[in-house]
Design a protein around this motif. Sequence first.
Motif, PDB file in Angstrom:
ATOM      1  N   THR A   1       0.848  -1.210   0.049  1.00 28.49           N
ATOM      2  CA  THR A   1       0.026  -0.044  -0.167  1.00 28.49           C
ATOM      3  C   THR A   1       0.675   1.477  -0.094  1.00 28.49           C
ATOM      4  N   MET A   2       0.577   2.058  -0.982  1.00 31.42           N
ATOM      5  CA  MET A   2       1.223   3.582  -0.899  1.00 31.42           C
ATOM      6  C   MET A   2       0.005   4.447  -1.353  1.00 31.42           C
ATOM      7  N   ASN A   3      -1.102   4.568  -0.518  1.00 30.40           N
ATOM      8  CA  ASN A   3      -2.347   5.085  -0.682  1.00 30.40           C
ATOM      9  C   ASN A   3      -2.698   6.142  -0.162  1.00 30.40           C
ATOM     10  N   THR A   4      -1.607   6.905   0.609  1.00 27.89           N
ATOM     11  CA  THR A   4      -1.609   8.349   0.922  1.00 27.89           C
ATOM     12  C   THR A   4      -1.526   9.376  -0.330  1.00 27.89           C
ATOM     13  N   ILE A   5      -2.201  10.447  -0.037  1.00 29.14           N
ATOM     14  CA  ILE A   5      -1.925  11.743  -0.947  1.00 29.14           C
ATOM     15  C   ILE A   5      -0.550  12.151  -0.756  1.00 29.14           C
ATOM     16  N   LEU A   6       0.216  12.568  -1.579  1.00 31.31           N
ATOM     17  CA  LEU A   6       1.428  12.986  -1.398  1.00 31.31           C
ATOM     18  C   LEU A   6       1.940  14.494  -1.550  1.00 31.31           C
ATOM     19  N   HIS A   7       2.606  15.035  -0.590  1.00 30.43           N
ATOM     20  CA  HIS A   7       3.137  16.355  -0.688  1.00 30.43           C
ATOM     21  C   HIS A   7       4.060  16.676  -1.677  1.00 30.43           C
ATOM     22  N   ASP A   8       4.520  17.637  -2.291  1.00 34.74           N
ATOM     23  CA  ASP A   8       5.533  17.618  -3.491  1.00 34.74           C
ATOM     24  C   ASP A   8       6.734  17.188  -2.829  1.00 34.74           C
ATOM     25  N   ALA A   9       6.962  17.860  -1.585  1.00 35.81           N
ATOM     26  CA  ALA A   9       8.174  17.224  -0.994  1.00 35.81           C
ATOM     27  C   ALA A   9       8.582  15.843  -0.760  1.00 35.81           C
ATOM     28  N   GLU A  10       7.406  15.141  -0.916  1.00 29.59           N
ATOM     29  CA  GLU A  10       7.566  13.479  -0.670  1.00 29.59           C
ATOM     30  C   GLU A  10       7.694  12.720  -1.785  1.00 29.59           C
ATOM     31  N   LEU A  11       7.647  13.406  -2.936  1.00 28.54           N
ATOM     32  CA  LEU A  11       7.407  12.629  -4.507  1.00 28.54           C
ATOM     33  C   LEU A  11       8.874  11.936  -4.687  1.00 28.54           C
ATOM     34  N   GLU A  12       9.928  12.509  -4.248  1.00 30.11           N
ATOM     35  CA  GLU A  12      11.350  11.858  -4.514  1.00 30.11           C
ATOM     36  C   GLU A  12      11.298  10.497  -3.675  1.00 30.11           C
ATOM     37  N   THR A  13      10.927  10.944  -2.247  1.00 27.66           N
ATOM     38  CA  THR A  13      11.200   9.791  -1.526  1.00 27.66           C
ATOM     39  C   THR A  13      10.201   8.463  -1.872  1.00 27.66           C
ATOM     40  N   ALA A  14       9.149   9.070  -2.304  1.00 25.09           N
ATOM     41  CA  ALA A  14       8.028   7.899  -2.821  1.00 25.09           C
ATOM     42  C   ALA A  14       8.718   7.079  -3.687  1.00 25.09           C
ATOM     43  N   ARG A  15       9.167   8.060  -4.800  1.00 28.25           N
ATOM     44  CA  ARG A  15       9.645   7.309  -6.314  1.00 28.25           C
ATOM     45  C   ARG A  15      10.693   6.083  -5.866  1.00 28.25           C
ATOM     46  N   LYS A  16      11.723   6.591  -5.013  1.00 27.03           N
ATOM     47  CA  LYS A  16      12.829   5.939  -4.559  1.00 27.03           C
ATOM     48  C   LYS A  16      12.326   4.557  -3.906  1.00 27.03           C
ATOM     49  N   GLN A  17      11.232   4.756  -3.035  1.00 25.89           N
ATOM     50  CA  GLN A  17      10.763   3.487  -2.283  1.00 25.89           C
ATOM     51  C   GLN A  17      10.232   2.591  -3.373  1.00 25.89           C
ATOM     52  N   ILE A  18       9.489   3.177  -4.289  1.00 28.65           N
ATOM     53  CA  ILE A  18       8.797   2.428  -5.313  1.00 28.65           C
ATOM     54  C   ILE A  18       9.897   1.339  -5.939  1.00 28.65           C
ATOM     55  N   TRP A  19      10.868   2.069  -6.410  1.00 22.82           N
ATOM     56  CA  TRP A  19      11.980   1.300  -7.117  1.00 22.82           C
ATOM     57  C   TRP A  19      12.461   0.125  -6.246  1.00 22.82           C
ATOM     58  N   GLN A  20      12.528   0.364  -4.801  1.00 25.55           N
ATOM     59  CA  GLN A  20      13.090  -0.435  -4.052  1.00 25.55           C
ATOM     60  C   GLN A  20      11.943  -1.785  -3.676  1.00 25.55           C
ATOM     61  N   LEU A  21      11.037  -1.401  -3.611  1.00 25.52           N
ATOM     62  CA  LEU A  21       9.635  -2.370  -3.559  1.00 25.52           C
ATOM     63  C   LEU A  21       9.743  -3.092  -4.874  1.00 25.52           C
ATOM     64  N   TYR A  22       9.860  -2.487  -6.133  1.00 26.90           N
ATOM     65  CA  TYR A  22      10.038  -3.460  -7.292  1.00 26.90           C
ATOM     66  C   TYR A  22      11.378  -4.372  -7.235  1.00 26.90           C
ATOM     67  N   ASP A  23      12.287  -3.728  -6.876  1.00 28.47           N
ATOM     68  CA  ASP A  23      13.568  -4.710  -6.651  1.00 28.47           C
ATOM     69  C   ASP A  23      13.234  -5.981  -5.673  1.00 28.47           C
ATOM     70  N   ALA A  24      12.458  -5.565  -4.599  1.00 26.39           N
ATOM     71  CA  ALA A  24      12.252  -6.474  -3.552  1.00 26.39           C
ATOM     72  C   ALA A  24      11.152  -7.615  -4.204  1.00 26.39           C
ATOM     73  N   GLY A  25      10.671  -7.606  -5.309  1.00 23.87           N
ATOM     74  CA  GLY A  25       9.958  -8.538  -5.965  1.00 23.87           C
ATOM     75  C   GLY A  25       8.426  -8.372  -5.827  1.00 23.87           C
ATOM     76  N   VAL A  26       7.947  -7.207  -5.364  1.00 22.95           N
ATOM     77  CA  VAL A  26       6.489  -7.022  -4.963  1.00 22.95           C
ATOM     78  C   VAL A  26       5.751  -6.755  -6.274  1.00 22.95           C
ATOM     79  N   ASP A  27       4.620  -7.296  -6.392  1.00 26.74           N
ATOM     80  CA  ASP A  27       3.892  -7.496  -7.505  1.00 26.74           C
ATOM     81  C   ASP A  27       3.016  -6.374  -7.909  1.00 26.74           C
TER      82      ASP A  27
END
Length: 656
Positions: free
Chosen positions: A68-94
């Motif tokens: 779940t990454m279902n919060t609304i995001l502040h502009d200042a959080e977008l880059e942190t969210a993007r990095k986390q998504i790549w990490q979750l993808y590398d972890a094999g998340v579907d």
Amino acid sequence: MSLSDHQLELLSPAKTVEIGREAILHGADAVYIGGPAFGARHNASNELADIAGLVEFAHRYHARIFVTMNTILHDAELETARKQIWQLYDAGVDALIVQDMGLLEMDLPPIQLHASTQCDIRTVDKARFLGAVGFSQLVLARELSLEQIRAIRAAADTPLEYFIHGALCVAFSGQCYISHADTGRSANRGDCSQACRLPYTLTDGQGRVVAYEKHLLSMKDNDQSRNLEALIDAGIRSFKIEGRYKDIGYVKNITGHYRRLLDDILERRPEFSRASSGTTRLLFSPDVDKNFHRGHTDYFAQGRQPDIGAFDSPKYVGTQLGSVIRIGADHFDMTADAAMANGDGLNYMHKRETVGILANRVEKIGGDDEGQRWRVYPNEAMAALPGLKVGSVIHRNRDRQWEAALQKKSAERRVALRLILSEHAGGLRLSISDEDGVSTIADAAIPLQPAEQPAQAESALRASLGKLGNTMFEAAQIDLALSQPWFVPAAAINALRRDAIAAHEAARLAAWQRPPRKAPAQPCPAYPETQLSYLANVYNEKARAFYQKHGVQLIDAAYEAHQEAGEVSLMITKHCLRFSFNLCPKQAKGVQGVQGQVRAEPMTLVSGNERYTLRFDCKPCEMHVVGAIKPGVLNSPPPSAVPYSPLVFHRQRPRN
């Protein structure tokens, strides 16, 4: 893989990876869990390494893991969210479950995206649009009826997901701002203060009290047990259990309950199949009344119902057990229709309040045709139990013996194998195939000697090959394709079996193919509306750019941006208090002397110092709870997980 139209997916929640593993063992085809951040549930986050371990465990059963990454995001959080998504993808998340459309404008890996229920998917047009822009699964609003689901399924080809069990938010998901207005804690950012569970007094337009100190915005818990097959026929393919704050016993019990119901349907309906592999065997009897709930409702699945609210108490009362027959100095006697145990949690109602009792010690004192009789020595002093008297109805909300059973191993899940033992040039070969069509071969150099006792030798080989108890497999068929009976040392055949099983498990993992993110339709689809209010939850420039790209011309900032100073709808809900108290104009239609005299005039809702106006939109049959943001919240920085930087967009049309 993406859900096919013939697949039925049971989707369970997990607060921790341990609970996620148990959900899979108890029958879940998929699990949703929070990652390190942005998961819309405070105190339900998990580290990346732990999630990677859960992914590997799930994929052995060809089950899926959603984060779940279902919060609304502040502009200042977008880059942190993007990095986390790549990490979750590398972890094999579907897949990721998301609400913020700004994510679709970012550099993301090819991971599938599911549209959260907070996207407020209630219409055919909204569902069709979200499928067209690249969502692989749509979580529909809980308030939809079977008829509405059927209409969406007929018009949209994206797999549909629907909540079938658990706590209900009274508001349309994503459309509740009371918490933020009053406390600065945003439900759309995972920090709801649960104002809906508070007691309220309801008055009409003339100030007359309609209900006093009732939990008027508290709903019973969702339970679609009786509607599962109807939901399947309406087009639902993923059946979601609510509860990322729930404990392990809840997840085991509710997952097991729906696994049994779905398996019964699959047995009768061969045109459908389970979305993951294996057979689940429960070592206990599921019972939805044994876990926390506020009563049961199927909400609006079969249309508007008269009794969906848990107005008396938001607490868990449990199941009725019996009644008091005698009061003693340090105990009370009661009848009971089931066995009791030391440590049971009991309760009774007194002056609209639930009074809890911990049964420190219980003794059975008799029994007859009318039930068992028990003596209860409470942990509390008898004088501390107000209103307890002969005739008081006793409920049990903690069954100690039943809970103890769930603390142990309570399920196993096995994938069926066919094992074929044959010879090769130097020894024996074990070929394995499973229910998913995965096949492996393992060879071992074993000297072969003719068996002096052929029948005994064959029996020993079958027994050794079938010893799969500590693995995820079971032997559905064992074939001995040998030229003659051979004597094989037990250590040798056991070693071959262990090597073959390890290789097959690795092959199952390798065979799992994670599908890529769904490509958006071309040409770029148009959003169903050309202007958006704060209800669209646009909290960053990326989300703004997304809607502009799709034809929206006027975009207001999210409520959390603190640009709505006046009174607005802080909650929009299908629940209607006029209907609950027989004051709905539609109810008055056809009633002699009443029709035309009842109007949906505003009402007032009061809790402590908080006061809200209720407005009724009768055409869509919705209630709006209206109020204003507190000055202290309005003048504080909009919430974000990083130091504040001002939001730069306001109401304006895009530049050409």
